[in-house]
Design a protein around this motif. Sequence first.
Motif, PDB file in Angstrom:
ATOM      1  N   HIS A   1      -3.166   4.108   5.219  1.00 16.82           N
ATOM      2  CA  HIS A   1      -4.549   4.226   5.666  1.00 16.82           C
ATOM      3  C   HIS A   1      -5.225   2.864   5.686  1.00 16.82           C
ATOM      4  CE1 HIS A   1      -3.528   8.365   4.610  1.00 16.82           C
ATOM      5  NE2 HIS A   1      -4.539   8.753   5.376  1.00 16.82           N
ATOM      6  N   GLY A   2      -4.413   1.832   5.904  1.00 17.13           N
ATOM      7  CA  GLY A   2      -4.946   0.485   6.077  1.00 17.13           C
ATOM      8  C   GLY A   2      -5.297  -0.255   4.816  1.00 17.13           C
ATOM      9  N   ASN A   3      -4.829   0.252   3.653  1.00 21.08           N
ATOM     10  CA  ASN A   3      -5.146  -0.407   2.381  1.00 21.08           C
ATOM     11  C   ASN A   3      -3.870  -0.673   1.579  1.00 21.08           C
ATOM     12  OD1 ASN A   3      -8.096  -0.199   2.671  1.00 21.08           O
ATOM     13  ND2 ASN A   3      -7.717   2.000   2.444  1.00 21.08           N
ATOM     14  N   PRO A   4      -3.028  -1.599   2.029  1.00 19.03           N
ATOM     15  CA  PRO A   4      -1.786  -1.876   1.309  1.00 19.03           C
ATOM     16  C   PRO A   4      -2.063  -2.474  -0.070  1.00 19.03           C
ATOM     17  CG  PRO A   4      -2.179  -3.553   2.963  1.00 19.03           C
ATOM     18  CD  PRO A   4      -3.204  -2.485   3.197  1.00 19.03           C
ATOM     19  N   PRO A   5      -1.203  -2.221  -1.051  1.00 17.88           N
ATOM     20  CA  PRO A   5      -1.412  -2.762  -2.394  1.00 17.88           C
ATOM     21  C   PRO A   5      -1.266  -4.282  -2.403  1.00 17.88           C
ATOM     22  CG  PRO A   5       0.751  -1.754  -2.220  1.00 17.88           C
ATOM     23  CD  PRO A   5       0.015  -1.400  -0.965  1.00 17.88           C
ATOM     24  N   LYS A   6      -1.994  -4.915  -3.293  1.00 19.49           N
ATOM     25  CA  LYS A   6      -1.882  -6.363  -3.441  1.00 19.49           C
ATOM     26  C   LYS A   6      -0.644  -6.698  -4.265  1.00 19.49           C
ATOM     27  CE  LYS A   6      -6.913  -6.965  -3.313  1.00 19.49           C
ATOM     28  NZ  LYS A   6      -8.110  -7.459  -4.043  1.00 19.49           N
ATOM     29  N   GLY A   7      -0.174  -7.935  -4.127  1.00 15.09           N
ATOM     30  CA  GLY A   7       0.972  -8.361  -4.911  1.00 15.09           C
ATOM     31  C   GLY A   7       2.247  -8.434  -4.091  1.00 15.09           C
ATOM     32  N   GLU A   8       3.301  -8.876  -4.738  1.00 17.09           N
ATOM     33  CA  GLU A   8       4.560  -9.158  -4.046  1.00 17.09           C
ATOM     34  C   GLU A   8       5.632  -8.084  -4.204  1.00 17.09           C
ATOM     35  OE1 GLU A   8       5.255 -13.803  -4.170  1.00 17.09           O
ATOM     36  OE2 GLU A   8       4.785 -13.058  -6.181  1.00 17.09           O
ATOM     37  N   PHE A   9       5.461  -7.174  -5.148  1.00 14.97           N
ATOM     38  CA  PHE A   9       6.583  -6.302  -5.474  1.00 14.97           C
ATOM     39  C   PHE A   9       6.332  -4.809  -5.269  1.00 14.97           C
ATOM     40  CE2 PHE A   9       6.929 -10.085  -8.230  1.00 14.97           C
ATOM     41  CZ  PHE A   9       8.124 -10.596  -7.737  1.00 14.97           C
ATOM     42  N   VAL A  10       5.092  -4.354  -5.429  1.00 15.55           N
ATOM     43  CA  VAL A  10       4.833  -2.914  -5.388  1.00 15.55           C
ATOM     44  C   VAL A  10       5.186  -2.308  -4.039  1.00 15.55           C
ATOM     45  CG1 VAL A  10       3.072  -1.114  -5.557  1.00 15.55           C
ATOM     46  CG2 VAL A  10       3.095  -2.998  -7.196  1.00 15.55           C
ATOM     47  N   SER A  11       4.762  -2.949  -2.950  1.00 12.50           N
ATOM     48  CA  SER A  11       5.032  -2.392  -1.619  1.00 12.50           C
ATOM     49  C   SER A  11       6.525  -2.225  -1.367  1.00 12.50           C
ATOM     50  CB  SER A  11       4.425  -3.286  -0.539  1.00 12.50           C
ATOM     51  OG  SER A  11       3.024  -3.221  -0.568  1.00 12.50           O
ATOM     52  N   GLY A  12       7.303  -3.249  -1.721  1.00 15.96           N
ATOM     53  CA  GLY A  12       8.749  -3.171  -1.509  1.00 15.96           C
ATOM     54  C   GLY A  12       9.384  -2.070  -2.331  1.00 15.96           C
ATOM     55  N   TRP A  13       8.960  -1.951  -3.579  1.00 14.41           N
ATOM     56  CA  TRP A  13       9.516  -0.907  -4.442  1.00 14.41           C
ATOM     57  C   TRP A  13       9.151   0.477  -3.931  1.00 14.41           C
ATOM     58  CZ3 TRP A  13      13.132  -0.039  -7.833  1.00 14.41           C
ATOM     59  CH2 TRP A  13      13.064   1.098  -8.652  1.00 14.41           C
TER      60      TRP A  13
END
Length: 215
Positions: free
Chosen positions: A118-130
């Motif tokens: 919904h257009g609000n990706p999490p900040k940081g380097e690892f959460v999205s990939g996991w």
Amino acid sequence: MSAIDSLIDGYRAFRTGTYRQNEERYRALASRTQKPKALIIACCDSRADPAMVFSSDPGELFVVRNVANLVPPYEPDTHYHGTSAAIEFGVTGLNIADVIVMGHARCGGIEALYESHHGNPPKGEFVSGWMSLAQTVADDVRKTYAHLDREGALRQMEQRAVLSSLERLRTFPFIREREADGRVRLHGWFYGIGSGVLSIYDEAQDRFIDVPDEA
């Protein structure tokens, strides 16, 4: 009082209370190899502690915790695989027969996955990939349960992520072989943080069924 001071105070209370009252038992635990009765893959959410939920003593549970209690696919390469290593050790090293994937309500990892769509990706380097491990779950829920509101969709994602992790466990040869001959049993559980209710997945009904308060 700072967080560290609070933890130190808690330690002192443990030493003079629980430990002193059970010192012989703790020394016995330290003198022999651990023999936990179940392996639980749980979320690292501080509100969903398996030992607390199941009133378990030290030595009874082998707990693997990560964001959103996800199981990665079987990938025997040179990368770092903390969750896979813990599962391997629990099953092949400790011969644990019951392996439980325990999801929970109000999961921050699942919420991050939902918000990313919904257009609000999490900040940081690892959460999205996991959390991409649950991408298929999110896509299926959006298609199958398009009529649900945010809370309903999140609950479906939280519970379907448990089932996805069970499927991925079966990509590990040592799990698949042991399940086939009965040495390993896989379970999907779901804990409601606010309600305190535990639900267990029933494959025949394809739904999570609440555990009654009394046997």
